[in-house]
Design an enzyme around this catalytic site. Sequence first.
Site, PDB file in Angstrom:
ATOM      1  N   ARG A  72       0.799  -1.224   0.000  1.00  0.00           N
ATOM      2  CA  ARG A  72       0.000   0.000   0.000  1.00  0.00           C
ATOM      3  C   ARG A  72       0.830   1.272   0.000  1.00  0.00           C
ATOM      4  NH1 ARG A  72      -2.685  -4.037   2.522  1.00  0.00           N
ATOM      5  NH2 ARG A  72      -2.019  -3.466   4.602  1.00  0.00           N
ATOM      6  N   GLU A 109       3.091  -9.160  14.707  1.00  0.00           N
ATOM      7  CA  GLU A 109       2.271  -9.734  15.773  1.00  0.00           C
ATOM      8  C   GLU A 109       1.981 -11.208  15.509  1.00  0.00           C
ATOM      9  OE1 GLU A 109      -1.219  -7.187  16.872  1.00  0.00           O
ATOM     10  OE2 GLU A 109      -0.466  -6.019  15.178  1.00  0.00           O
TER      11      GLU A 109
END
Length: 191
Positions: A72, A109
Amino acid sequence: MFAAENGLKGDPRLQAISEAIRVVPHFPKPGIMFQDITTLLLDHKTFKDTVDIFVDRYRNMDISVVAGVEARGFMFGPSIALAIGAKFVPLRKPRKLPGEVISEAYVLEYGNDCLEMHVGAVQPGERALIIDDLVATGGTLLAAIRLLERVGAEVVECACVIGLPEVKGNCRLNGKPVYILVEPSQMDNCC
């Protein structure tokens, strides 16, 4: 630092940017509230305003490299680079760039990942801006900073369209400032 706290407080463009971002619940896995910028890209005025805010900020900072984080960051980086007279350098996921690359691994994560950049794309002493759509934990941006600094670039700042509220109190990564346009959109923008 958030744009609204740095001279753009009350700027209607920030509200429009926030409203243009769709929230997709439980994507890509349960519990994640995905901030979908593709809806922002569909609104040409808001997309242009997003790029213009970044261009206004970086136009006079002598930046010669805009490094976009896959994928992105690729949507905003080239337009910003063209407008400020800089080159665009893609920071890609593994095995996406042909030729010789340097790599920087990082922890997410939910696992590990890596960014790669072409050898020779950035020269020692060049001033760089790193662009991505969102900063959460900062792991990806930290890897991008390390990658650019390994080749001798001076990272001036990191820029993101969206920053989690937790980032507000600590808008620096590895000593580098982070400039953020808006906080995540809420569920009322999801449909």
